[in-house]
Design a protein around this motif. Structure first.
Motif, PDB file in Angstrom:
ATOM      1  N   MET A   1      47.272  41.133  46.894  1.00  0.00           N
ATOM      2  CA  MET A   1      46.635  39.829  46.770  1.00  0.00           C
ATOM      3  C   MET A   1      46.732  39.390  45.305  1.00  0.00           C
ATOM      4  O   MET A   1      46.526  40.196  44.400  1.00  0.00           O
ATOM      5  CB  MET A   1      45.168  39.936  47.210  1.00  0.00           C
ATOM      6  N   GLU A   2      46.997  38.115  45.091  1.00  0.00           N
ATOM      7  CA  GLU A   2      47.096  37.560  43.742  1.00  0.00           C
ATOM      8  C   GLU A   2      45.757  37.664  43.014  1.00  0.00           C
ATOM      9  O   GLU A   2      44.709  37.429  43.620  1.00  0.00           O
ATOM     10  CB  GLU A   2      47.455  36.083  43.793  1.00  0.00           C
ATOM     11  N   ILE A   3      45.807  37.963  41.715  1.00  0.00           N
ATOM     12  CA  ILE A   3      44.581  38.083  40.928  1.00  0.00           C
ATOM     13  C   ILE A   3      43.819  36.756  40.913  1.00  0.00           C
ATOM     14  O   ILE A   3      42.581  36.743  40.919  1.00  0.00           O
ATOM     15  CB  ILE A   3      44.855  38.593  39.494  1.00  0.00           C
ATOM     16  N   LYS A   4      44.536  35.625  40.940  1.00  0.00           N
ATOM     17  CA  LYS A   4      43.876  34.313  40.959  1.00  0.00           C
ATOM     18  C   LYS A   4      43.000  34.167  42.202  1.00  0.00           C
ATOM     19  O   LYS A   4      41.870  33.680  42.119  1.00  0.00           O
ATOM     20  CB  LYS A   4      44.927  33.205  40.908  1.00  0.00           C
ATOM     21  N   ILE A   5      43.503  34.609  43.334  1.00  0.00           N
ATOM     22  CA  ILE A   5      42.737  34.527  44.582  1.00  0.00           C
ATOM     23  C   ILE A   5      41.551  35.479  44.540  1.00  0.00           C
ATOM     24  O   ILE A   5      40.448  35.136  44.970  1.00  0.00           O
ATOM     25  CB  ILE A   5      43.649  34.807  45.795  1.00  0.00           C
ATOM     26  N   ILE A   6      41.767  36.672  44.002  1.00  0.00           N
ATOM     27  CA  ILE A   6      40.674  37.650  43.879  1.00  0.00           C
ATOM     28  C   ILE A   6      39.552  37.074  43.017  1.00  0.00           C
ATOM     29  O   ILE A   6      38.375  37.112  43.405  1.00  0.00           O
ATOM     30  CB  ILE A   6      41.199  38.979  43.300  1.00  0.00           C
ATOM     31  N   ILE A   7      39.905  36.522  41.858  1.00  0.00           N
ATOM     32  CA  ILE A   7      38.905  35.955  40.948  1.00  0.00           C
ATOM     33  C   ILE A   7      38.188  34.792  41.614  1.00  0.00           C
ATOM     34  O   ILE A   7      36.963  34.662  41.520  1.00  0.00           O
ATOM     35  CB  ILE A   7      39.553  35.508  39.617  1.00  0.00           C
ATOM     36  N   GLN A   8      38.928  33.946  42.313  1.00  0.00           N
ATOM     37  CA  GLN A   8      38.312  32.802  42.981  1.00  0.00           C
ATOM     38  C   GLN A   8      37.319  33.264  44.049  1.00  0.00           C
ATOM     39  O   GLN A   8      36.217  32.728  44.168  1.00  0.00           O
ATOM     40  CB  GLN A   8      39.387  31.911  43.593  1.00  0.00           C
ATOM     41  N   ARG A   9      37.701  34.286  44.807  1.00  0.00           N
ATOM     42  CA  ARG A   9      36.793  34.782  45.853  1.00  0.00           C
ATOM     43  C   ARG A   9      35.584  35.505  45.256  1.00  0.00           C
ATOM     44  O   ARG A   9      34.468  35.387  45.773  1.00  0.00           O
ATOM     45  CB  ARG A   9      37.563  35.659  46.839  1.00  0.00           C
ATOM     46  N   LEU A  10      35.786  36.225  44.165  1.00  0.00           N
ATOM     47  CA  LEU A  10      34.648  36.847  43.483  1.00  0.00           C
ATOM     48  C   LEU A  10      33.720  35.764  42.921  1.00  0.00           C
ATOM     49  O   LEU A  10      32.494  35.912  42.964  1.00  0.00           O
ATOM     50  CB  LEU A  10      35.123  37.783  42.367  1.00  0.00           C
ATOM     51  N   ALA A  11      34.312  34.686  42.418  1.00  0.00           N
ATOM     52  CA  ALA A  11      33.500  33.577  41.901  1.00  0.00           C
ATOM     53  C   ALA A  11      32.674  32.953  43.023  1.00  0.00           C
ATOM     54  O   ALA A  11      31.517  32.578  42.807  1.00  0.00           O
ATOM     55  CB  ALA A  11      34.393  32.531  41.233  1.00  0.00           C
ATOM     56  N   PHE A  12      33.246  32.867  44.219  1.00  0.00           N
ATOM     57  CA  PHE A  12      32.493  32.315  45.344  1.00  0.00           C
ATOM     58  C   PHE A  12      31.328  33.238  45.721  1.00  0.00           C
ATOM     59  O   PHE A  12      30.213  32.769  45.972  1.00  0.00           O
ATOM     60  CB  PHE A  12      33.403  32.069  46.552  1.00  0.00           C
ATOM     61  N   ALA A  13      31.581  34.538  45.737  1.00  0.00           N
ATOM     62  CA  ALA A  13      30.497  35.492  46.019  1.00  0.00           C
ATOM     63  C   ALA A  13      29.414  35.384  44.943  1.00  0.00           C
ATOM     64  O   ALA A  13      28.217  35.413  45.256  1.00  0.00           O
ATOM     65  CB  ALA A  13      31.052  36.919  46.095  1.00  0.00           C
ATOM     66  N   LYS A  14      29.839  35.236  43.698  1.00  0.00           N
ATOM     67  CA  LYS A  14      28.878  35.072  42.602  1.00  0.00           C
ATOM     68  C   LYS A  14      28.062  33.796  42.798  1.00  0.00           C
ATOM     69  O   LYS A  14      26.860  33.774  42.552  1.00  0.00           O
ATOM     70  CB  LYS A  14      29.618  35.033  41.261  1.00  0.00           C
ATOM     71  N   TYR A  15      28.713  32.743  43.264  1.00  0.00           N
ATOM     72  CA  TYR A  15      28.030  31.474  43.545  1.00  0.00           C
ATOM     73  C   TYR A  15      26.959  31.677  44.618  1.00  0.00           C
ATOM     74  O   TYR A  15      25.838  31.186  44.495  1.00  0.00           O
ATOM     75  CB  TYR A  15      29.055  30.426  43.975  1.00  0.00           C
ATOM     76  N   LEU A  16      27.304  32.404  45.689  1.00  0.00           N
ATOM     77  CA  LEU A  16      26.325  32.667  46.746  1.00  0.00           C
ATOM     78  C   LEU A  16      25.134  33.458  46.217  1.00  0.00           C
ATOM     79  O   LEU A  16      23.983  33.193  46.592  1.00  0.00           O
ATOM     80  CB  LEU A  16      26.983  33.405  47.908  1.00  0.00           C
ATOM     81  N   ILE A  17      25.395  34.419  45.348  1.00  0.00           N
ATOM     82  CA  ILE A  17      24.296  35.186  44.746  1.00  0.00           C
ATOM     83  C   ILE A  17      23.459  34.271  43.857  1.00  0.00           C
ATOM     84  O   ILE A  17      22.225  34.325  43.878  1.00  0.00           O
ATOM     85  CB  ILE A  17      24.826  36.411  43.983  1.00  0.00           C
ATOM     86  N   HIS A  18      24.125  33.424  43.094  1.00  0.00           N
ATOM     87  CA  HIS A  18      23.410  32.469  42.241  1.00  0.00           C
ATOM     88  C   HIS A  18      22.516  31.557  43.091  1.00  0.00           C
ATOM     89  O   HIS A  18      21.356  31.305  42.740  1.00  0.00           O
ATOM     90  CB  HIS A  18      24.419  31.644  41.429  1.00  0.00           C
ATOM     91  N   LYS A  19      23.045  31.065  44.216  1.00  0.00           N
ATOM     92  CA  LYS A  19      22.234  30.250  45.130  1.00  0.00           C
ATOM     93  C   LYS A  19      21.041  31.051  45.633  1.00  0.00           C
ATOM     94  O   LYS A  19      19.926  30.534  45.725  1.00  0.00           O
ATOM     95  CB  LYS A  19      23.078  29.774  46.316  1.00  0.00           C
ATOM     96  N   GLY A  20      21.275  32.319  45.972  1.00  0.00           N
ATOM     97  CA  GLY A  20      20.180  33.181  46.415  1.00  0.00           C
ATOM     98  C   GLY A  20      19.132  33.345  45.334  1.00  0.00           C
ATOM     99  O   GLY A  20      17.921  33.291  45.611  1.00  0.00           O
ATOM    100  N   ASN A  21      19.583  33.516  44.099  1.00  0.00           N
ATOM    101  CA  ASN A  21      18.641  33.665  42.984  1.00  0.00           C
ATOM    102  C   ASN A  21      17.788  32.406  42.823  1.00  0.00           C
ATOM    103  O   ASN A  21      16.585  32.492  42.579  1.00  0.00           O
ATOM    104  CB  ASN A  21      19.391  33.953  41.681  1.00  0.00           C
ATOM    105  N   MET A  22      18.413  31.253  42.973  1.00  0.00           N
ATOM    106  CA  MET A  22      17.663  29.996  42.857  1.00  0.00           C
ATOM    107  C   MET A  22      16.677  29.849  44.012  1.00  0.00           C
ATOM    108  O   MET A  22      15.522  29.477  43.804  1.00  0.00           O
ATOM    109  CB  MET A  22      18.630  28.814  42.800  1.00  0.00           C
TER     110      MET A  22
END
Length: 166
Positions: free
Chosen positions: A1-22
């Motif tokens: 898998m391309e590193i760009k896709i990995i980073i983008q998907r990790l960023a999305f997971a981070k976003y979901l955690i951020h939403k959870g934190n809020m």
């Protein structure tokens, strides 16, 4: 898998955690939504890792994702992730909320917040060697020009103020 896709998907997971934190700081029972965000974020991260590493996920349940990731880490000489008992509690809280209508307590939400944040941080470091702070939500922006403007603006801020922007 391309590193760009990995980073983008990790960023999305981070976003979901951020939403959870809020959401976790919201009043009860509205703060319960955070449990769903945390579970989704971790499931998304597990799915990314197992797909990226070529590990079959056929018929796996949530906690088996955790076990498969640890098996991959162990087989590749990397440090296994911890917090299995805490993740089981998070999973149970999600099932109770989503399928039984049982709201988690404020303490349950706080424990889940800590679990999700620490586990995601471990996943990023142990699997990809990435510090969670290096995974920017800016990666979720598809428009290259807009992304460039935002990165340029962030670069102009003092270092101690950048983290809250990413």
């Amino acid at each position: 898998m391309e590193i760009k896709i990995i980073i983008q998907r990790l960023a999305f997971a981070k976003y979901l955690i951020h939403k959870g934190n809020m959401e976790s700081s919201n009043t009860e029972p509205l703060s319960s939504v955070s449990i769903l965000n945390y579970h989704d974020a971790l499931e998304f991260a597990f799915d990314l890792i197992l797909t990226d590493k070529g590990v079959s996920m056929n018929g796996l349940r949530f906690m088996q994702y955790f076990d498969k990731v640890n098996e991959w880490l162990k087989n590749n000489g990397k440090t296994e992730i911890s917090l299995r008992p805490s993740l089981e509690k998070l999973k149970e809280r999600r099932v109770n909320l989503k399928h039984k209508g049982i709201f988690p307590s404020k303490t349950d939400i706080e424990e889940s917040r800590i679990t999700a944040n620490h586990l995601f941080e471990e996943l990023c470091i142990n699997v990809y060697g990435l510090n969670i702070k290096d995974i920017s939500l800016i990666e979720l922006i598809n428009n290259v020009r807009v992304k460039s403007f935002i990165n340029e603006a962030i670069d102009k801020y003092p270092t101690d103020q950048k983290e809250s922007m990413e």
